[in-house]
Motif scaffolding. Structure first.
Motif, PDB file in Angstrom:
ATOM      1  N   MET B   1       8.820 -19.802 -20.382  1.00  0.00           N
ATOM      2  CA  MET B   1      10.181 -20.127 -19.943  1.00  0.00           C
ATOM      3  C   MET B   1      11.116 -20.098 -21.156  1.00  0.00           C
ATOM      4  O   MET B   1      10.787 -20.636 -22.200  1.00  0.00           O
ATOM      5  CB  MET B   1      10.178 -21.520 -19.332  1.00  0.00           C
ATOM      6  CG  MET B   1      11.213 -21.700 -18.254  1.00  0.00           C
ATOM      7  SD  MET B   1      11.228 -23.401 -17.700  1.00  0.00           S
ATOM      8  CE  MET B   1       9.495 -23.809 -17.563  1.00  0.00           C
ATOM      9  N   ALA B   2      12.250 -19.449 -20.982  1.00  0.00           N
ATOM     10  CA  ALA B   2      13.156 -19.304 -22.133  1.00  0.00           C
ATOM     11  C   ALA B   2      13.872 -20.619 -22.425  1.00  0.00           C
ATOM     12  O   ALA B   2      14.183 -21.385 -21.512  1.00  0.00           O
ATOM     13  CB  ALA B   2      14.177 -18.220 -21.824  1.00  0.00           C
ATOM     14  N   LYS B   3      14.097 -20.831 -23.702  1.00  0.00           N
ATOM     15  CA  LYS B   3      14.856 -22.027 -24.078  1.00  0.00           C
ATOM     16  C   LYS B   3      16.306 -21.872 -23.633  1.00  0.00           C
ATOM     17  O   LYS B   3      16.841 -20.772 -23.584  1.00  0.00           O
ATOM     18  CB  LYS B   3      14.783 -22.229 -25.590  1.00  0.00           C
ATOM     19  CG  LYS B   3      13.456 -22.819 -26.035  1.00  0.00           C
ATOM     20  CD  LYS B   3      13.547 -23.259 -27.482  1.00  0.00           C
ATOM     21  CE  LYS B   3      12.178 -23.656 -27.991  1.00  0.00           C
ATOM     22  NZ  LYS B   3      12.229 -23.927 -29.438  1.00  0.00           N
ATOM     23  N   SER B   4      16.930 -22.984 -23.347  1.00  0.00           N
ATOM     24  CA  SER B   4      18.281 -22.956 -22.801  1.00  0.00           C
ATOM     25  C   SER B   4      19.338 -22.815 -23.910  1.00  0.00           C
ATOM     26  O   SER B   4      19.145 -23.281 -25.029  1.00  0.00           O
ATOM     27  CB  SER B   4      18.527 -24.260 -22.033  1.00  0.00           C
ATOM     28  OG  SER B   4      19.863 -24.350 -21.654  1.00  0.00           O
ATOM     29  N   HIS B   5      20.443 -22.153 -23.552  1.00  0.00           N
ATOM     30  CA  HIS B   5      21.578 -22.052 -24.484  1.00  0.00           C
ATOM     31  C   HIS B   5      22.607 -23.138 -24.209  1.00  0.00           C
ATOM     32  O   HIS B   5      23.749 -23.050 -24.671  1.00  0.00           O
ATOM     33  CB  HIS B   5      22.232 -20.673 -24.381  1.00  0.00           C
ATOM     34  CG  HIS B   5      21.349 -19.573 -24.902  1.00  0.00           C
ATOM     35  ND1 HIS B   5      20.978 -19.491 -26.216  1.00  0.00           N
ATOM     36  CD2 HIS B   5      20.736 -18.538 -24.273  1.00  0.00           C
ATOM     37  CE1 HIS B   5      20.182 -18.448 -26.393  1.00  0.00           C
ATOM     38  NE2 HIS B   5      20.007 -17.856 -25.210  1.00  0.00           N
ATOM     39  N   LYS B   6      22.227 -24.132 -23.434  1.00  0.00           N
ATOM     40  CA  LYS B   6      23.187 -25.167 -23.062  1.00  0.00           C
ATOM     41  C   LYS B   6      23.781 -25.937 -24.248  1.00  0.00           C
ATOM     42  O   LYS B   6      24.886 -26.470 -24.132  1.00  0.00           O
ATOM     43  CB  LYS B   6      22.575 -26.132 -22.048  1.00  0.00           C
ATOM     44  CG  LYS B   6      23.599 -26.559 -21.021  1.00  0.00           C
ATOM     45  CD  LYS B   6      22.971 -27.127 -19.787  1.00  0.00           C
ATOM     46  CE  LYS B   6      24.049 -27.586 -18.833  1.00  0.00           C
ATOM     47  NZ  LYS B   6      23.496 -28.251 -17.672  1.00  0.00           N
ATOM     48  N   PRO B   7      23.073 -26.016 -25.398  1.00  0.00           N
ATOM     49  CA  PRO B   7      23.690 -26.708 -26.540  1.00  0.00           C
ATOM     50  C   PRO B   7      25.093 -26.209 -26.874  1.00  0.00           C
ATOM     51  O   PRO B   7      25.924 -26.963 -27.376  1.00  0.00           O
ATOM     52  CB  PRO B   7      22.716 -26.431 -27.679  1.00  0.00           C
ATOM     53  CG  PRO B   7      21.394 -26.330 -27.012  1.00  0.00           C
ATOM     54  CD  PRO B   7      21.677 -25.665 -25.690  1.00  0.00           C
ATOM     55  N   VAL B   8      25.376 -24.922 -26.572  1.00  0.00           N
ATOM     56  CA  VAL B   8      26.705 -24.375 -26.877  1.00  0.00           C
ATOM     57  C   VAL B   8      27.794 -25.205 -26.197  1.00  0.00           C
ATOM     58  O   VAL B   8      28.842 -25.498 -26.784  1.00  0.00           O
ATOM     59  CB  VAL B   8      26.825 -22.902 -26.384  1.00  0.00           C
ATOM     60  CG1 VAL B   8      28.174 -22.318 -26.736  1.00  0.00           C
ATOM     61  CG2 VAL B   8      25.708 -22.069 -26.939  1.00  0.00           C
ATOM     62  N   TRP B  10      27.054 -28.219 -24.679  1.00  0.00           N
ATOM     63  CA  TRP B  10      26.730 -29.646 -24.724  1.00  0.00           C
ATOM     64  C   TRP B  10      27.202 -30.310 -26.011  1.00  0.00           C
ATOM     65  O   TRP B  10      27.663 -31.455 -25.994  1.00  0.00           O
ATOM     66  CB  TRP B  10      25.222 -29.857 -24.556  1.00  0.00           C
ATOM     67  CG  TRP B  10      24.888 -31.314 -24.391  1.00  0.00           C
ATOM     68  CD1 TRP B  10      24.973 -32.042 -23.240  1.00  0.00           C
ATOM     69  CD2 TRP B  10      24.456 -32.220 -25.406  1.00  0.00           C
ATOM     70  NE1 TRP B  10      24.612 -33.348 -23.482  1.00  0.00           N
ATOM     71  CE2 TRP B  10      24.291 -33.482 -24.800  1.00  0.00           C
ATOM     72  CE3 TRP B  10      24.189 -32.094 -26.767  1.00  0.00           C
ATOM     73  CZ2 TRP B  10      23.862 -34.615 -25.496  1.00  0.00           C
ATOM     74  CZ3 TRP B  10      23.768 -33.214 -27.461  1.00  0.00           C
ATOM     75  CH2 TRP B  10      23.609 -34.462 -26.833  1.00  0.00           C
ATOM     76  N   PHE B  11      27.125 -29.599 -27.126  1.00  0.00           N
ATOM     77  CA  PHE B  11      27.525 -30.208 -28.393  1.00  0.00           C
ATOM     78  C   PHE B  11      29.002 -30.608 -28.388  1.00  0.00           C
ATOM     79  O   PHE B  11      29.341 -31.758 -28.695  1.00  0.00           O
ATOM     80  CB  PHE B  11      27.203 -29.282 -29.576  1.00  0.00           C
ATOM     81  CG  PHE B  11      26.283 -29.916 -30.576  1.00  0.00           C
ATOM     82  CD1 PHE B  11      26.288 -31.294 -30.793  1.00  0.00           C
ATOM     83  CD2 PHE B  11      25.405 -29.154 -31.321  1.00  0.00           C
ATOM     84  CE1 PHE B  11      25.431 -31.894 -31.712  1.00  0.00           C
ATOM     85  CE2 PHE B  11      24.530 -29.740 -32.238  1.00  0.00           C
ATOM     86  CZ  PHE B  11      24.558 -31.107 -32.430  1.00  0.00           C
ATOM     87  N   ARG B  75      31.820 -33.008 -18.085  1.00  0.00           N
ATOM     88  CA  ARG B  75      31.438 -34.179 -17.279  1.00  0.00           C
ATOM     89  C   ARG B  75      31.704 -33.917 -15.796  1.00  0.00           C
ATOM     90  O   ARG B  75      30.898 -34.235 -14.938  1.00  0.00           O
ATOM     91  CB  ARG B  75      32.212 -35.394 -17.779  1.00  0.00           C
ATOM     92  CG  ARG B  75      31.820 -36.736 -17.200  1.00  0.00           C
ATOM     93  CD  ARG B  75      30.428 -37.157 -17.565  1.00  0.00           C
ATOM     94  NE  ARG B  75      29.502 -36.971 -16.460  1.00  0.00           N
ATOM     95  CZ  ARG B  75      28.176 -37.065 -16.529  1.00  0.00           C
ATOM     96  NH1 ARG B  75      27.592 -37.322 -17.665  1.00  0.00           N
ATOM     97  NH2 ARG B  75      27.427 -36.888 -15.483  1.00  0.00           N
ATOM     98  N   CYS B  78      29.134 -31.649 -14.399  1.00  0.00           N
ATOM     99  CA  CYS B  78      27.905 -32.397 -14.081  1.00  0.00           C
ATOM    100  C   CYS B  78      28.086 -33.201 -12.797  1.00  0.00           C
ATOM    101  O   CYS B  78      27.162 -33.311 -11.983  1.00  0.00           O
ATOM    102  CB  CYS B  78      27.546 -33.358 -15.216  1.00  0.00           C
ATOM    103  SG  CYS B  78      27.011 -32.524 -16.701  1.00  0.00           S
ATOM    104  N   TYR B  81      27.688 -31.084  -9.861  1.00  0.00           N
ATOM    105  CA  TYR B  81      26.258 -30.778  -9.746  1.00  0.00           C
ATOM    106  C   TYR B  81      25.517 -31.951  -9.105  1.00  0.00           C
ATOM    107  O   TYR B  81      24.679 -31.759  -8.225  1.00  0.00           O
ATOM    108  CB  TYR B  81      25.726 -30.487 -11.153  1.00  0.00           C
ATOM    109  CG  TYR B  81      24.467 -29.671 -11.191  1.00  0.00           C
ATOM    110  CD1 TYR B  81      24.450 -28.359 -10.744  1.00  0.00           C
ATOM    111  CD2 TYR B  81      23.293 -30.207 -11.702  1.00  0.00           C
ATOM    112  CE1 TYR B  81      23.295 -27.597 -10.801  1.00  0.00           C
ATOM    113  CE2 TYR B  81      22.133 -29.454 -11.765  1.00  0.00           C
ATOM    114  CZ  TYR B  81      22.138 -28.155 -11.315  1.00  0.00           C
ATOM    115  OH  TYR B  81      20.991 -27.414 -11.364  1.00  0.00           O
TER     116      TYR B  81
END
Lengths: 275, 113
Positions: B1-8, B10-11, B75, B78, B81
């Protein structure tokens, strides 16, 4: 087992101040008839679940599990539910009590009024009545490798892997999980996205990542740093509210988001960087 | 499973959350006080205008405004979601675009001072 007499409980949750007084019975034990509305379902014979009511004469200091045991012993031996320790340690008697995930051995009858509705843990398939199938959770638990993966294996002759009290404190809280799955029943994300690895399994991954004796973080990140890992969490925090062991899974997941983000920056923005 | 790019995303959200926690309540309080005519002397119009005219001041204001907007957008994404709105890409695009437009407008207004 099921006709065990009422017992005194370890001081897990102190009764609210004045609880006895507000019921008009200061001190001493007294009886009360409690109405339980229990979900019944047998996949082999029933086309759909139904609720069954039981009137149970209970001692005031009993917990919901005592009331269920009384039903099983005296009223309806066909009722199915799991339990073992009766002291909030084994984590097997989790169920929805008035819509909230609780350990039934930890849910005091004196805190409930009127009909008490008891259902199996939400978000899990029902095996029978209040018994759910934990297979999905067990599978996810395995995937995060919740065990020590030493940085370097060393022969027994070199002695044990030592740890200071400060190193222990870094993960101790996260090691208190009893795998009761209440956090999965409370998590709206797990309910909506069943592939989400979920609070308890990710928290255990964090517990081992934080252990000074462990070197397996990189392997666990392959699962934890994915969309189905910590990034599916939207920090609702219900997991921490229902956790009977005060593990605070939400905090573990937020800490994992920070470290996973730092990994991402090192990996993508720093030339030659490896997390 | 590929790691997520969500840090872009999320940071900046995490940074914005910190900014909101520390600055926004104070800003709301001071704005209310100013509206009622009780702003401290150091925070009168002339002083704040001078602060916004200064390069470092512009940078600080831009940081507070853009990070707060980004954090609120994330926020809100989310929250959608959580409520089961699974058109995540559409929701994210609209909300992040609003935050980006807001940030650009903030930069334009700041540069005009």
């Amino acid at each position: 087992m099921s006709n065990s007499p009422p017992r005194s409980h370890p001081p897990l949750a102190a009764p609210p101040e004045g609880a006895a007084a507000s019921l008009g019975r200061p001190g001493g034990s007294s009886e009360r008839t409690v109405t339980l509305e229990v979900l019944r379902y047998d996949p082999d014979t029933d086309s759909e679940a139904r609720f069954q009511r039981y009137e149970v004469v209970c001692q005031e200091e009993w917990v919901v599990l005592d009331a269920l045991n009384k039903v099983k012993a005296d009223i309806d031996p066909t009722l199915n539910y799991r339990w073992s320790c009766h002291m909030a340690v084994c984590g097997s008697c989790g169920m929805m009590i008035n819509g909230e995930p609780k350990l039934s051995c930890h849910a005091f009858l004196r805190n409930y009024e009127g009909v008490i509705r008891i259902e199996p843990l939400a978000n899990f398939p029902i095996e029978r009545d209040l018994v759910v199938a934990p297979d999905d959770f067990m599978d996810k638990l395995k995937r995060v490798k919740p065990y020590l993966i030493p940085k370097q294996e060393k022969p027994i002759s070199e002695g044990e892997y030592k740890q200071t009290p400060a190193q222990l404190m870094k993960y101790r809280q996260y090691s208190m999980c009893i795998n009761c799955m209440l956090c999965y029943a409370a998590c709206p994300q797990y309910g909506l996205t069943p592939s989400f690895i979920g609070p308890a399994a990710l928290t255990l991954a964090h517990r081992y990542n934080q252990d000074s004796r462990d070197g397996g973080r990189k392997e666990r990140q392959e699962v934890a740093a994915t969309h189905e890992g910590v990034w599916e969490c939207t920090f609702v925090g219900a997991c921490s509210e229902v956790c009977p062991a005060h593990v605070d899974p939400a905090s573990a997941l937020q800490q994992m988001k920070i470290t996973s983000s730092i990994d991402w920056i090192v990996e993508h923005l720093i030339p030659g960087g490896k997390p | 499973m590929a790691k997520s790019h969500k840090p872009v995303v999320w940071f900046p959200f995490a940074a914005g959350g910190t900014v909101i926690a520390f600055f926004i309540p104070v800003i709301v309080l001071l704005t209310l006080m100013a509206a009622l005519g009780h702003a401290p002397a150091g925070l009168d119009y002339a002083n704040l205008h001078a602060f916004a005219a200064n390069g470092l001041g512009k940078l600080i204001i831009f940081g507070v405004v853009s990070l707060s907007m980004w954090s609120s957008a994330h926020r809100l994404r989310c929250t959608f979601y959580d409520f089961g709105v699974r058109a995540d890409t559409a929701v994210a695009t609209i909300l992040y675009l609003a935050a980006i437009i807001g940030s650009i407008l903030a930069a334009i207004y700041l540069l005009r001072i």
